[in-house]
Design an enzyme around this catalytic site. Structure first.
Site, mmCIF file in Angstrom:
data_model
loop_
_atom_site.group_PDB
_atom_site.id
_atom_site.type_symbol
_atom_site.label_atom_id
_atom_site.label_comp_id
_atom_site.label_asym_id
_atom_site.label_seq_id
_atom_site.Cartn_x
_atom_site.Cartn_y
_atom_site.Cartn_z
ATOM 1 N N TRP A 276 -18.886 16.992 10.752
ATOM 2 C CA TRP A 276 -17.964 16.604 9.693
ATOM 3 C C TRP A 276 -18.242 17.355 8.401
ATOM 4 C CZ3 TRP A 276 -18.005 10.534 10.235
ATOM 5 C CH2 TRP A 276 -17.265 10.190 11.383
ATOM 6 N N THR B 91 0.856 -1.195 0.000
ATOM 7 C CA THR B 91 0.000 0.000 0.000
ATOM 8 C C THR B 91 0.887 1.239 0.000
ATOM 9 O OG1 THR B 91 -0.009 0.079 2.388
ATOM 10 C CG2 THR B 91 -1.791 -1.149 1.352
ATOM 11 N N GLU C 277 -5.915 -3.308 -0.916
ATOM 12 C CA GLU C 277 -6.303 -4.444 -0.061
ATOM 13 C C GLU C 277 -7.491 -5.214 -0.621
ATOM 14 O OE1 GLU C 277 -5.695 -1.378 0.835
ATOM 15 O OE2 GLU C 277 -4.702 -1.213 2.773
ATOM 16 N N LYS D 219 -13.180 18.323 10.730
ATOM 17 C CA LYS D 219 -14.125 18.221 11.845
ATOM 18 C C LYS D 219 -14.315 19.609 12.450
ATOM 19 C CE LYS D 219 -12.822 13.488 12.331
ATOM 20 N NZ LYS D 219 -11.454 13.113 11.985
HETATM 21 P P1 AMP Z 1 -4.919 2.670 -2.973
HETATM 22 O O1 AMP Z 1 -4.890 1.377 -2.273
HETATM 23 O O2 AMP Z 1 -3.592 3.344 -3.056
HETATM 24 O O3 AMP Z 1 -5.571 2.610 -4.314
HETATM 25 O O4 AMP Z 1 -5.818 3.656 -2.097
HETATM 26 C C1 AMP Z 1 -7.138 3.342 -1.762
HETATM 27 C C2 AMP Z 1 -7.856 4.578 -1.307
HETATM 28 O O5 AMP Z 1 -7.997 5.498 -2.396
HETATM 29 C C3 AMP Z 1 -9.268 4.329 -0.851
HETATM 30 O O6 AMP Z 1 -9.322 3.888 0.483
HETATM 31 C C4 AMP Z 1 -9.916 5.693 -1.043
HETATM 32 O O7 AMP Z 1 -9.629 6.559 0.031
HETATM 33 C C5 AMP Z 1 -9.222 6.209 -2.277
HETATM 34 N N1 AMP Z 1 -10.054 5.957 -3.458
HETATM 35 C C6 AMP Z 1 -9.928 4.967 -4.348
HETATM 36 N N2 AMP Z 1 -10.867 5.069 -5.324
HETATM 37 C C7 AMP Z 1 -11.614 6.145 -5.029
HETATM 38 C C8 AMP Z 1 -12.756 6.772 -5.621
HETATM 39 N N3 AMP Z 1 -13.280 6.322 -6.743
HETATM 40 N N4 AMP Z 1 -13.275 7.855 -4.999
HETATM 41 C C9 AMP Z 1 -12.748 8.337 -3.859
HETATM 42 N N5 AMP Z 1 -11.670 7.800 -3.262
HETATM 43 C C10 AMP Z 1 -11.104 6.718 -3.820
#
Ligand code: AMP
Length: 532
Positions: free
Chosen positions: A439, A180, A325, A434
């Site tokens: 929120w 990640t 994940e 916040k």
């Molecule tokens: P990653 O594992 O680097 O792709 O990050 C995942 C995170 O990216 C998620 O938990 C979200 O916070 C954000 N994310 C992924 N897709 C979206 C989406 N379509 N809209 C808003 N946030 C997103």
């Protein structure tokens, strides 16, 4: 009573075998560093894939050993991506945009035994390779092979395809690995099983209507969240694949789309913002009539962008939310079947939402007082479970609190869920503002700001406030040749938000810093502006 069905393993060899037997004549096209195009058939690429699996075994690798990759998207990367797990090993994609210290940590933590690297990326790789325990470095592409490395083509040439056998690998064994982005603490390793990949490839690919007659260009790098499973989804249906190599600028992508008659593409919002600007600057400059779906995900895409593609260029943006994940797709919106009978306004409103969960992803959201209702209004942290969702991080017991006692994964995303199951991401837990105990969604403000014609990009962060504890601050990049004052931007927001949501402070900058996978780096913005 037990069912009477075979114990057939769902694994990457089964995906490869299907492509091998059925789709040999389909094409895989890669853009080379000199911008020319390399063309090969699935049959040629799969033959090389098998030879790679044989060669890795001859180098001394055992089942489950990690094979690191440090490459752009191209056919060789695809060969390793699918060839390592087909041989019983584990592909581990390293992110080209991470700091060498992070890659040194990640490759060491994962105990990668081999690194397969683009020769053009050697100057970057060199900065961490010596600090890791790689036993072999395999260099890909034209040009001289770095000292001490093996040449990929020579390695394949010396391997006997006949020595490859499709194995009945345990579907629960590991096939691939991805860390990640690690915005908090050290990066964490997600270890995909064969079964997770097979199920995901089947739910995501056919879920977006992918068939053998599609041509797919994944802009999303293979090192970002399992490339959204596209390499596997494409192989399972035999879709033609087009890889952009290092050329991710809007015009090169538009050339690829036009020349290869691409029907489906995928990338983060910043990629599509660039493509939109290029199209707006030169409407009709490229024939994109075959394009049936551009998928966007990884961060929240502004509705204004989705609408601009649709209204000005006749292009459908489908929208996915997911996480490394989760293999990584969790929800999908913007699919044709979700929009039957809807008015235009409702269509775009829905495409801007993250959408309902895909099959075999279960969702629920938890607030301060337990699970929240699916009323489209109450915010809570999204929790998920399913066969393609991680059950733990690789050798990181300190992060076990990311799972609930009953085994759901806590996403860290704050959402509302509508009665029809549509998820709307309000924020990352740590990015929420916040204010006075209430929120404020930074994502909603950003998307509205990016709907203003003078705004190219906007990120909203929380800054400390003596009275309200936190207030939103908007960091804005103006579009070229445009101007706007804070008052004008506030006026633009006013009709859509409660008064107390509106930012008092606006900062105009030339660029918003981005993470290694192209998302706004809010930590950097907070450092820059929170104190001032
Ligand atoms: P990653 O594992 O680097 O792709 O990050 C995942 C995170 O990216 C998620 O938990 C979200 O916070 C954000 N994310 C992924 N897709 C979206 C989406 N379509 N809209 C808003 N946030 C997103």
């Amino acid at each position: 009573m037990q069912g009477l069905m075979m114990d057939y393993e769902l694994n990457v060899p089964a995906i490869l075998r299907r492509a091998d037997e059925l789709y040999g004549d389909r094409e895989i096209v890669s853009r080379l560093p000199d911008k020319s195009f390399h063309r090969a058939s699935y049959a040629e690429v799969i033959s090389r894939t098998k030879r790679l699996a044989v060669a890795l075994r001859r180098l001394g690798l055992d089942d489950g050993d990690r094979v690191g990759t440090f490459m752009w998207n191209h056919h060789e990367h695809f060969e390793v991506y699918i060839g390592a797990p087909a041989g019983g090993f584990v592909t581990h994609t390293l992110n080209l945009r991470l700091h060498p210290d992070d890659n040194a940590y990640i490759a060491t933590h994962a105990a990668d035994r081999v690194l397969v690297v683009d020769k053009t990326l050697w100057p970057l790789a060199e900065q961490f390779v010596g600090r890791c325990a790689f036993e072999h470095v395999i260099a890909v592409g034209a040009g001289p092979t770095p000292d001490g490395a093996l040449d990929y083509e020579e390695l394949l040439a010396a391997a006997d395809e006949g020595a490859f056998a499709y194995r009945n690998l345990d579907e629960r064994s590991a096939a691939a690995m991805c860390y990640t982005s690690g915005t908090t603490g050290r990066p964490k390793g997600v270890l995909y099983s064969h079964r997770a990949i097979a199920i995901h490839a089947l739910t995501v690919g056919p879920g977006i209507g992918l068939t053998t007659s599609d041509t797919v260009l994944p802009v999303v790098p293979m090192f970002h969240a399992n490339a959204w499973c596209f390499p596997f989804s494409c192989a399972i249906v035999g879709a033609k694949q087009v890889f952009p190599g290092p050329h991710l600028d809007p015009v090169s992508l538009l050339e690829d789309f036009e020349q290869e008659r691409v029907t489906v593409s995928a990338g983060v919002p910043t990629i599509w913002m660039g493509v939109l600007q290029a199209l707006d600057a030169n409407p009709g400059g490229w024939d994109l009539s075959p394009m049936r779906m551009m998928t966007v995900g990884g961060a929240a895409p502004p509705r204004a962008m989705i609408e601009a593609f649709g209204e000005r260029h006749g292009l459908r943006v489908a929208h996915g939310w997911g996480m490394t994940e989760m293999s990584p797709v969790g929800t999908l919106s913007g699919l044709e079947e979700q929009e039957i009978g809807l008015e235009t306004d409702e269509i775009y409103a829905r495409r801007a939402l993250q959408g309902p969960p895909i099959p075999f992803v279960e969702i629920r959201a938890r607030g301060g007082e337990g699970l929240v209702p699916w009323d489209g209004a109450t915010m809570g942290e999204l929790e998920v479970r399913g066969p393609s969702v991680a059950s733990a991080y690789y050798e990181s017991p300190e992060a076990d609190d990311r799972w609930t006692d009953d085994g759901w994964f806590k996403t860290g995303d704050i959402v509302t869920i509508r009665p029809d199951g549509y998820v709307e991401i309000q924020d990352r837990d740590k990015d929420l503002v916040k204010s006075g105990g209430e929120w404020i969604s930074s994502v909603a403000l950003e998307n509205a700001l990016m709907g203003h014609p003078a705004v190219a990009e906007a990120a909203v962060i929380a800054v400390p406030d003596a009275k309200w504890s936190e207030r939103p601050l908007a960091v804005v990049v103006l579009a070229e040749g445009q101007s706007a004052t804070p008052d004008e931007l506030r006026e633009h927001l006013e009709p859509h938000f409660a008064k107390w949501w509106l930012p008092e402070r606006f900062e105009f900058v030339d660029e918003i810093p981005k993470t290694a996978v192209g998302k706004f780096r809010k930590t950097a913005l907070r450092e820059q502006f929170a104190a001032s």
